[in-house]
Design a protein around this motif. Structure first.
Motif, short mmCIF file in Angstrom:
data_model
loop_
_atom_site.label_atom_id
_atom_site.label_comp_id
_atom_site.label_asym_id
_atom_site.label_seq_id
_atom_site.Cartn_x
_atom_site.Cartn_y
_atom_site.Cartn_z
N ASP A 102 -46.27 -29.36 26.75
CA ASP A 102 -46.28 -27.91 26.94
C ASP A 102 -47.46 -27.26 26.23
OD1 ASP A 102 -43.67 -27.81 28.31
OD2 ASP A 102 -42.97 -28.59 26.38
N LEU A 103 -47.95 -27.93 25.18
CA LEU A 103 -49.04 -27.37 24.38
C LEU A 103 -49.89 -28.51 23.83
CD1 LEU A 103 -50.29 -24.92 22.75
CD2 LEU A 103 -48.66 -25.47 20.94
N VAL A 104 -51.20 -28.35 23.88
CA VAL A 104 -52.09 -29.31 23.23
C VAL A 104 -52.79 -28.61 22.07
CG1 VAL A 104 -54.19 -30.71 23.46
CG2 VAL A 104 -52.44 -30.77 25.25
N VAL A 105 -52.73 -29.23 20.91
CA VAL A 105 -53.39 -28.69 19.72
C VAL A 105 -54.58 -29.58 19.41
CG1 VAL A 105 -53.17 -28.26 17.25
CG2 VAL A 105 -51.29 -27.65 18.79
N VAL A 106 -55.77 -29.01 19.39
CA VAL A 106 -56.97 -29.78 19.08
C VAL A 106 -57.28 -29.61 17.60
CG1 VAL A 106 -59.40 -30.14 19.63
CG2 VAL A 106 -57.82 -29.36 21.41
N GLY A 107 -57.07 -30.66 16.83
CA GLY A 107 -57.33 -30.61 15.39
C GLY A 107 -56.03 -30.69 14.59
N ALA A 108 -55.90 -31.77 13.79
CA ALA A 108 -54.69 -31.98 12.99
C ALA A 108 -54.86 -31.48 11.57
CB ALA A 108 -54.31 -33.46 13.00
N GLY A 109 -55.63 -30.39 11.39
CA GLY A 109 -55.75 -29.75 10.08
C GLY A 109 -54.57 -28.81 9.87
N LEU A 110 -54.58 -28.08 8.77
CA LEU A 110 -53.41 -27.25 8.45
C LEU A 110 -53.15 -26.16 9.48
CD1 LEU A 110 -53.59 -27.05 4.56
CD2 LEU A 110 -51.65 -27.85 5.93
N PHE A 111 -54.21 -25.66 10.13
CA PHE A 111 -53.96 -24.65 11.18
C PHE A 111 -53.20 -25.29 12.34
CE2 PHE A 111 -54.54 -21.88 14.72
CZ PHE A 111 -54.61 -20.59 14.18
N GLY A 112 -53.74 -26.41 12.84
CA GLY A 112 -53.12 -27.06 14.00
C GLY A 112 -51.72 -27.56 13.70
N LEU A 113 -51.51 -28.14 12.51
CA LEU A 113 -50.18 -28.66 12.16
C LEU A 113 -49.16 -27.54 12.07
CD1 LEU A 113 -51.09 -31.26 9.36
CD2 LEU A 113 -50.75 -31.68 11.80
N THR A 114 -49.57 -26.40 11.51
CA THR A 114 -48.65 -25.27 11.37
C THR A 114 -48.23 -24.74 12.74
OG1 THR A 114 -49.69 -24.69 9.27
CG2 THR A 114 -48.37 -22.97 10.31
N VAL A 115 -49.20 -24.58 13.62
CA VAL A 115 -48.87 -24.07 14.97
C VAL A 115 -47.98 -25.08 15.70
CG1 VAL A 115 -49.85 -23.57 17.23
CG2 VAL A 115 -50.93 -22.62 15.20
N ALA A 116 -48.29 -26.36 15.61
CA ALA A 116 -47.49 -27.37 16.29
C ALA A 116 -46.06 -27.36 15.76
CB ALA A 116 -48.12 -28.75 16.09
N GLN A 117 -45.93 -27.29 14.44
CA GLN A 117 -44.60 -27.29 13.82
C GLN A 117 -43.79 -26.09 14.31
OE1 GLN A 117 -43.26 -25.08 11.37
NE2 GLN A 117 -41.37 -26.30 11.29
N GLN A 118 -44.43 -24.92 14.34
CA GLN A 118 -43.73 -23.71 14.76
C GLN A 118 -43.32 -23.78 16.23
OE1 GLN A 118 -43.31 -20.37 12.69
NE2 GLN A 118 -42.87 -22.28 11.66
N ALA A 119 -44.21 -24.26 17.07
CA ALA A 119 -43.91 -24.31 18.51
C ALA A 119 -42.73 -25.24 18.77
CB ALA A 119 -45.14 -24.77 19.29
N ALA A 120 -42.72 -26.41 18.13
CA ALA A 120 -41.63 -27.36 18.34
C ALA A 120 -40.32 -26.80 17.80
CB ALA A 120 -41.96 -28.69 17.67
N GLU A 121 -40.37 -26.20 16.64
CA GLU A 121 -39.14 -25.71 16.01
C GLU A 121 -38.59 -24.47 16.70
OE1 GLU A 121 -38.35 -25.60 11.54
OE2 GLU A 121 -39.04 -23.57 11.93
N ARG A 122 -39.48 -23.55 17.05
CA ARG A 122 -38.98 -22.25 17.52
C ARG A 122 -38.72 -22.23 19.02
NH1 ARG A 122 -41.91 -17.86 13.69
NH2 ARG A 122 -41.31 -16.50 15.39
N LEU A 123 -39.49 -23.00 19.79
CA LEU A 123 -39.25 -22.98 21.24
C LEU A 123 -38.78 -24.33 21.77
CD1 LEU A 123 -42.21 -20.88 22.70
CD2 LEU A 123 -39.88 -20.14 22.24
#
Ligand code: FAD
Length: 392
Positions: A9-30
Motif C-alpha cells: 500500500d505504501l513504499v518508503v524510500v530510506g530506512a532512516g528515522l523519518f522513513g521508519l517513523t512513517v512506516a511504523q505509523q502507517a502500519a499501526e494506524r491504518l
C-alpha cells in the motif's frame, strides 16, 4: 517476461528515522502493508550503529549521535521502542597543550585567563573584548566571531576549528554562518539544554529494529529507488499509482535537472589504542590548526554503564575530517548558501506537484535536522500528508 509484482500500500524510500517513523505509523494506524527500501545494507540511516567486537564499543557509523529533546510528543513516542541511559553530553577541547570545558563557560574563561573572575567580571571582560570592532558591520565570519566574544576567546576556541570544518579561512567565510556563540557565565558545561537526553539503552540499531517489528512492514536493503531493474523503482511505482514516501536527496529525485544542492561531508579515520581509555571523555575537540582533524570520538565513553562488557585494555577512536562533499560522498550538512536556498525552493515547488510522493527527512527537504526534529516532522507528515494519501 518480468514477473507481476504485488505492490504494497505504501513504499518508503530510506530506512532512516523519518522513513521508519512513517512506516511504523502507517502500519499501526491504518493496518496497511509497507515496503521500506534502502540502498545501504542496514536500516537506521545516519543514526545506525554497530558493536565493535574488540573493544565492546558501540560505534556510530555516520558520526556521534546524541539523543536529546524537549518535545513531549517525541519523547513519549521514542520511549515506546527503547529506554535511555542517563548519559549527559559534555564536550572538551584541547588548545595549546591544555584541555578546557566547552561550550565556553566560566570554567573555560578562568582557566584561559588564569583568573578567578566572578560571573559579572567575566561578562564585563568579554563585552569589552567584543567591543574591539564596535561600530563596524562584520563582513566575514572572523570579524563576526570577534564581535561576538572578543578576539582572545574567538581565536583560541572558534577560529581554527571553524576553519577546519569549512576547509576555508574564516576571513573568507560569510558572517551569516554564525548568529551567536554561546558563552555561559557560570560553570555549567552540560552541552544540551533539553528536558530529556540519553542514549538508547540497547543501542541505536536495536531501537530502530523495534520500530518496525511488525508483520505488515517489510524491508528490502541494497536496493536503489532509481535502479529500474528492481520492482520498487521510481517509474514502476508511478505507473502502478503506489504512494511513496521519499527520503533520499530531493535533487536526485528530479535527476539534478535544476542543478545540485551542496553539502559538507566528514571523513572518519579510525585509531585503536592499547589502553582502556584514551581521552577520559567521549568527545575531544581540537581547537588548533596544527591538528588536522576537528574532533575525536571515543565511543566506549558514551556507555560507561556497559563497562563490564567492554575491553579494559583497548579503545577505539574516530578522528573527524570535514570537507565539501562531491557527488558520491555522504551528504552530511547542507551548506545552505543563498544560492542553495533559492535552488531548494525551486525543487520544493516540483516536489509539491508530485501527486503521490511525500518528500521528507534531511535529504528530501535539504535541512539539517536532529533526530528529535526528524521524528517530529515525520509524525506530522504522516498525519497531514501520508494518511490522507493512503485513504484516497
Ligand atoms: P537519513 O538517516 O539520512 O536516512 C535516509 C536514508 O535514505 C539513508 O539510509 C539512505 O541510504 C536512504 N536513501 C537515500 N537515497 C536512496 C535511494 N535512491 N534509494 C534507496 N534509499 C535511499 N542528530 C541528533 O539528534 N543528535 C546528534 O548528535 C546528531 N549527530 C549527527 C552527526 C552527523 C555527522 C550527522 C550527519 C547527523 C547527525 N544528527 C544528529 C542528525 C541525524 O543523523 C538525522 O536527524 C537523522 O539521521 C535523519 O534521518 P533521515 O531519515 O531524515 O535521513
Amino acid at each position: 517476461m518480468t514477473e507481476a509484482v504485488e505492490y504494497p500500500d505504501l513504499v518508503v524510500v530510506g530506512a532512516g528515522l523519518f522513513g521508519l517513523t512513517v512506516a511504523q505509523q502507517a502500519a499501526e494506524r491504518l493496518g496497511v502493508r509497507v515496503e521500506i527500501i534502502d540502498v545501504r545494507d542496514h536500516i537506521g540511516g545516519n543514526a545506525y550503529s554497530y558493536m565493535d567486537e574488540e573493544t565492546g564499543a558501540e560505534i556510530h557509523k555516520y558520526g556521534a549521535h546524541l539523543f536529546h529533546t524537549s518535545n513531549k510528543r517525541v519523547w513519549d513516542y521514542v520511549n515506546r521502542f527503547t529506554s535511555f541511559t542517563n548519559y549527559v553530553h559534555r564536550v572538551y577541547a584541547t588548545h595549546d597543550g591544555e584541555v578546557y570545558p566547552l561550550p565556553i563557560n566560566l570554567g573555560t574563561i578562568n582557566q584561559f585567563f588564569r583568573a578567578h573572575y566572578t560571573p559579572a567580571e567575566a561578562k564585563a571582560l568579554v563585552a569589552e573584548q567584543a567591543g574591539e570592532l564596535a561600530g563596524k558591520d562584520p563582513q566575514n565570519l572572523n570579524d563576526k566571531g570577534i564581535s561576538l566574544i572578543g578576539r582572545p576567546l574567538y581565536e583560541a576556541f572558534i577560529k581554527n576549528y571553524t576553519g577546519k570544518q569549512w576547509q576555508t579561512d574564516p576571513k573568507d567565510l560569510p558572517a551569516g554562518i554564525i548568529n551567536r556563540l554561546p558563552v555561559r557565565f557560570n560553570y555549567d558545561n552540560r552541552y544540551f539544554k533539553d528536558t530529556w537526553e540519553g542514549l538508547p539503552a540497547d543501542g541505536y540499531t536495536a531501537w530502530m529494529e523495534r520500530m518496525i517489528d511488525d508483520p505488515r512492514i517489510h524491508v528490502t536493503l541494497e536496493t536503489d529507488f532509481f535502479d529500474g531493474s528492481q520492482p520498487y523503482n521510481k517509474a514502476a511505482l508511478a505507473a502502478a499509482g503506489v504512494p511513496v514516501v521519499y527520503t533520499g536527496p530531493v535533487d536526485r529525485y528530479f535527476d539534478y535537472s535544476l542543478g545540485e544542492l551542496k553539502w559538507r561531508t566528514v571523513d572518519f579515520k579510525e585509531v585503536r589504542y592499547d589502553e582502556g581509555d584514551h581521552f577520559g571523555c567521549p568527545v575531544m575537540n581540537f581547537s588548533d590548526a596544527d591538528v588536522p582533524y576537528t574532533r575525536a570520538i571515543e565511543f566506549k565513553n558514551f556507555n560507561p554503564e556497559r563497562a563490564a562488557s567492554q575491553n579494559p585494555d583497548r579503545t577505539v577512536v574516530w578522528e573527524e575530517y570535514s570537507r565539501f562533499a562531491e557527488r558520491g560522498d555522504e551528504p552530511y550538512y547542507p551548506i545552505n548558501t543563498e544560492a542553495d536556498k533559492a535552488l531548494y525552493a525551486r525543487y520544493e515547488e516540483l516536489a509539491k506537484a508530485e501527486p503521490k510522493t511525500v518528500f521528507g527527512g534531511r535529504l528530501g527537504t535539504y535541512k539539517y535536522y536532529d533526530m528529535h526534529n526528524v521524528i517530529d516532522t515525520a509524525l506530522t507528515a504522516y498525519e497531514e500528508q501520508v494518511e490522507p494519501l493512503l485513504k484516497k
